[in-house]
Design a protein around this motif. Structure first.
Motif, PDB file in Angstrom:
ATOM      1  N   VAL A 377       1.019  -1.191  -0.101  1.00  0.00           N
ATOM      2  CA  VAL A 377      -0.018  -0.062  -0.129  1.00  0.00           C
ATOM      3  C   VAL A 377       0.984   1.322   0.105  1.00  0.00           C
ATOM      4  O   VAL A 377       0.388   2.298  -0.638  1.00  0.00           O
ATOM      5  CB  VAL A 377      -0.874   0.004   1.119  1.00  0.00           C
ATOM      6  CG1 VAL A 377      -1.776   1.273   1.336  1.00  0.00           C
ATOM      7  CG2 VAL A 377      -2.176  -1.018   1.032  1.00  0.00           C
ATOM      8  N   ASP A 406      -6.509   6.473  -1.774  1.00  0.00           N
ATOM      9  CA  ASP A 406      -6.185   5.058  -2.291  1.00  0.00           C
ATOM     10  C   ASP A 406      -5.234   4.463  -1.101  1.00  0.00           C
ATOM     11  O   ASP A 406      -5.598   3.149  -0.555  1.00  0.00           O
ATOM     12  CB  ASP A 406      -5.286   4.966  -3.247  1.00  0.00           C
ATOM     13  CG  ASP A 406      -6.181   5.166  -4.497  1.00  0.00           C
ATOM     14  OD1 ASP A 406      -7.167   5.132  -4.679  1.00  0.00           O
ATOM     15  OD2 ASP A 406      -5.404   5.614  -5.651  1.00  0.00           O
ATOM     16  N   THR A 409      -7.964   3.700   2.043  1.00  0.00           N
ATOM     17  CA  THR A 409      -8.701   2.313   1.577  1.00  0.00           C
ATOM     18  C   THR A 409      -7.706   1.253   1.736  1.00  0.00           C
ATOM     19  O   THR A 409      -8.246   0.081   2.519  1.00  0.00           O
ATOM     20  CB  THR A 409      -9.234   2.615   0.316  1.00  0.00           C
ATOM     21  OG1 THR A 409      -9.977   3.505  -0.235  1.00  0.00           O
ATOM     22  CG2 THR A 409      -9.861   1.399  -0.240  1.00  0.00           C
ATOM     23  N   GLY A 410      -6.667   1.236   1.188  1.00  0.00           N
ATOM     24  CA  GLY A 410      -5.617   0.107   1.383  1.00  0.00           C
ATOM     25  C   GLY A 410      -5.350  -0.444   2.949  1.00  0.00           C
ATOM     26  O   GLY A 410      -5.429  -1.436   3.289  1.00  0.00           O
ATOM     27  N   GLU A 412      -7.538   0.463   5.365  1.00  0.00           N
ATOM     28  CA  GLU A 412      -8.590  -0.192   6.013  1.00  0.00           C
ATOM     29  C   GLU A 412      -9.062  -1.639   5.499  1.00  0.00           C
ATOM     30  O   GLU A 412      -9.240  -2.345   6.478  1.00  0.00           O
ATOM     31  CB  GLU A 412      -9.924   0.636   5.512  1.00  0.00           C
ATOM     32  CG  GLU A 412      -9.910   2.103   6.188  1.00  0.00           C
ATOM     33  CD  GLU A 412     -10.205   2.319   7.711  1.00  0.00           C
ATOM     34  OE1 GLU A 412     -10.688   1.157   8.150  1.00  0.00           O
ATOM     35  OE2 GLU A 412     -10.031   3.332   8.473  1.00  0.00           O
ATOM     36  N   ASN A 413      -8.469  -1.988   4.471  1.00  0.00           N
ATOM     37  CA  ASN A 413      -8.759  -3.179   3.972  1.00  0.00           C
ATOM     38  C   ASN A 413      -7.795  -4.359   4.664  1.00  0.00           C
ATOM     39  O   ASN A 413      -7.950  -5.365   4.697  1.00  0.00           O
ATOM     40  CB  ASN A 413      -8.290  -3.481   2.438  1.00  0.00           C
ATOM     41  CG  ASN A 413      -9.552  -2.642   1.365  1.00  0.00           C
ATOM     42  OD1 ASN A 413     -10.612  -2.464   2.060  1.00  0.00           O
ATOM     43  ND2 ASN A 413      -9.019  -2.300   0.296  1.00  0.00           N
ATOM     44  N   LEU A 414      -6.743  -3.802   5.178  1.00  0.00           N
ATOM     45  CA  LEU A 414      -5.840  -4.447   6.074  1.00  0.00           C
ATOM     46  C   LEU A 414      -5.922  -4.624   7.517  1.00  0.00           C
ATOM     47  O   LEU A 414      -5.372  -5.611   8.246  1.00  0.00           O
ATOM     48  CB  LEU A 414      -4.270  -4.007   5.832  1.00  0.00           C
ATOM     49  CG  LEU A 414      -3.549  -4.250   4.469  1.00  0.00           C
ATOM     50  CD1 LEU A 414      -2.193  -3.310   4.557  1.00  0.00           C
ATOM     51  CD2 LEU A 414      -3.055  -5.368   4.006  1.00  0.00           C
ATOM     52  N   SER A 417      -7.060   0.686  10.817  1.00  0.00           N
ATOM     53  CA  SER A 417      -8.294   1.710  10.850  1.00  0.00           C
ATOM     54  C   SER A 417      -7.670   2.808  10.927  1.00  0.00           C
ATOM     55  O   SER A 417      -6.988   3.373  12.054  1.00  0.00           O
ATOM     56  CB  SER A 417      -9.220   1.281  11.884  1.00  0.00           C
ATOM     57  OG  SER A 417     -10.203   2.289  11.702  1.00  0.00           O
TER      58      SER A 417
END
Length: 571
Positions: A377, A406, A409-410, A412-414, A417
């Motif tokens: 990321v 971006d 978002t990356g 949060e996907n991991l 937070s």
């Protein structure tokens, strides 16, 4: 709002040494060792074990390691044997170290200032995948900790770390441990001064120096130049905190003698102003005082806080100036109250127009996969730097505005937070019984479960929580998770409920460090008989938070409320 000092909200009285009795102070009593630890440290220093690990133990395996190296000197290189699986917490105090130890190690990578490059991050991720069964935790000392490490793999791990400028040297043991540093060093517009040169000088000159590798106990340092007071300066052996002298400009205020564990004590200001180019020398003077005057007879009395409790700040300053510096230091001002939250979570503007982004894993638990994902990321966002924090968080630096969405978002996907709930943001936990031989209860999973429960149960009042409520979960009395300086601090123990013994916690309430919501640090209070099982932990926290919100004055912090109300309100 300031919490007024009480007997339980500030430093507890530490008993002075018995008059006329040797306390093993080298400068007073000579160097004759007065306990078994001091004997083996003098016989062969902890730094010397590296050669044996590389040449013999890694070749011949775990069974070849003699006990004094295994349970002692290995720590000088960041290695502790981890807890053998299946031993319940009720047996922790009944078994000795050899019975509790597995044939695997926790390995601590010291990250002075918490600083990592993208390349270093990828190396840490690969080590996790290749040697640590995918484990990796962010500690509250800005370190990375692995588990399941075999002695056979340690030389290769060292080779990989040192190839990218990382080390495990003196990550544990009676040594100068990792130096906490501001995660915003050099990038914040409101920074008083950048502590990086001082941290780098101390690390370069003194980490691994045999002259400082036999201290009475561990020595914890912290240096910040940021007005958020982001390095928990009140609970370190030495802290240098950025201030502006009215005549001498930007420099540091010196704090000495903090520490928690079973005899908590907050650090005290020595009252001097330290110029940036003198900071490393002053640090050296303080650690040499600890080496020469620290108590070595009993390890339970061997931290610097006990010496400061006997001497007081005035005598400490006198000895520092006359015996170790050879000159007087100017008087200096105290740091201003914290201006912003010190965990740096969220999206913030740097002084160069880029952004830094602070993100919260759950109680510091990450993994090799998360570290790899974080590196991916960051690379996609065009940034090369990330820093770990003393609050089990991480901060990605130098994010261009066009890449910000971006990156968020990356993250949060991991599971990292950027806008966590107040419960996730302000909860910390130590390693616990999963791996730690001192622990009595499990911590990481209990804290994660409590966070998830509280996010649901308190959803209706979350918007009202306008000041932090910190929840710190510790698996034993040693306070690695700083339980005495949390709003709700939990000390692991075995509790009896309906004549049945089960894992639980003693509860400390109303502690805290200086922050944007609190001018002064203070230790929490204990409530007689207030204990909670691990299963009932979410119930307790929900009940306390709702009572606080119900009864508080406008903007009254949880800590102020917890010290103000009667004990019955806290049960």
């Amino acid at each position: 709002m300031t919490v007024q000092p009480t007997e339980t909200s500030t430093s507890r009285t530490l008993r002075p040494p018995r008059a006329g009795r040797s306390n093993g102070q080298w400068a007073v009593d000579g160097r004759e060792p007065l306990n078994a630890n001091e004997v083996w440290k003098q016989e062969d220093g902890g730094l010397n074990v590296r050669e044996r690990i590389e040449q013999f133990y890694s070749r011949d395996g775990f069974a070849s390691i003699p006990p004094q190296d295994l349970s002692g000197r290995f720590r000088w290189w960041g290695l502790y044997t981890q807890r053998k699986p299946g031993i319940d917490g009720g047996r922790t105090a009944q078994l000795d170290d050899t019975e509790l130890s597995d044939e695997y190690f926790m390995l601590r990578v010291r990250l002075d200032g918490g600083s990592l490059t993208l390349h270093q991050l990828r190396v840490l991720a690969d080590i996790s995948h290749d040697f640590a069964r995918g484990t990796a935790d962010i500690s509250d000392r800005q370190n990375i900790q692995y588990h399941w490490i075999r002695v056979e793999d340690v030389p290769e791990i060292w080779r990989r770390l040192e190839a990218v400028g990382l080390q495990t040297t003196e990550a544990c043991g009676d040594t100068p441990r990792v130096i906490l540093g501001s995660p915003l060093a050099g990038i914040a517009a409101d920074e008083i001064l950048d502590p990086t040169p001082v941290i780098d000088e101390i690390t370069r000159r003194f980490v691994g120096d045999p002259e400082l590798a036999n201290l009475p106990r561990k020595f914890k340092s912290a240096i910040t130049g940021h007005p958020s007071l982001d390095v928990v300066h009140e609970i370190n052996d030495i802290s240098l905190v950025g201030v502006v002298h009215p005549e001498l400009g930007a420099g540091y205020d010196l704090w000495v003698g903090g520490g928690l564990s079973t005899a908590p004590r907050l650090a005290e200001r020595i009252g001097v102003f330290v110029a940036p180019d003198e900071a490393a020398e002053v640090w050296l003077g303080v650690i040499r005082i600890f080496r020469d005057y620290g108590y070595r007879r009993m390890r339970t009395k061997a931290r610097l806080k006990f010496l400061l409790a006997e001497w007081g700040p005035a005598k400490f300053r006198e000895v520092l100036e006359t015996e170790y510096l050879g000159r007087a230091l100017p008087d200096g001002p105290p740091p201003a109250p914290a201006s912003t939250p010190g965990d740096h979570v969220g999206i913030h503007l740097q002084k160069d127009g880029n952004h830094y982004v602070g993100a919260a894993p759950v109680v510091g638990r990450v993994s090799g996969d998360v570290l790899t994902g974080l590196a991916d990321v960051m690379e996609a966002a065009g940034t090369d730097r990330v820093r770990l924090t003393p609050h089990q968080k991480l901060v990605v630096l130098d994010v261009p505005p066009a890449r910000l969405d971006d990156l968020v978002t990356g993250l949060e996907n991991l599971g990292l937070s950027v806008a966590p709930s107040p419960f996730r943001r302000h909860t910390m936990a130590c390693t616990g019984i999963e791996f730690c031989k001192l622990a009595i209860v499990e911590t990481k999973a209990a804290a994660a479960t409590a966070i998830a429960e509280l996010e649901q149960r308190l959803a209706d009042v979350t918007a009202q929580i306008d000041t932090p409520v910190t929840l710190n979960v510790n698996g034993c009395p040693n306070s690695c998770a700083r339980i005495q300086v949390a709003d709700i601090g939990l000390k692991g123990m075995i509790v009896t409920l309906d004549d049945v013994q089960q894992p639980g916690f003693q509860v400390h309430l109303g502690g805290g460090l200086a922050s944007a919501d609190r001018d002064e640090a203070g230790l929490g209070r204990t409530v007689r008989g207030l204990k909670v099982t691990a299963a009932d932990l979410p119930d307790l926290v929900e009940r306390l938070v709702r009572r606080w919100l119900d009864q508080r004055a406008p903007r009254e912090t949880f800590a102020t409320w917890a010290h103000r109300v009667d004990e019955e309100e806290l049960r």
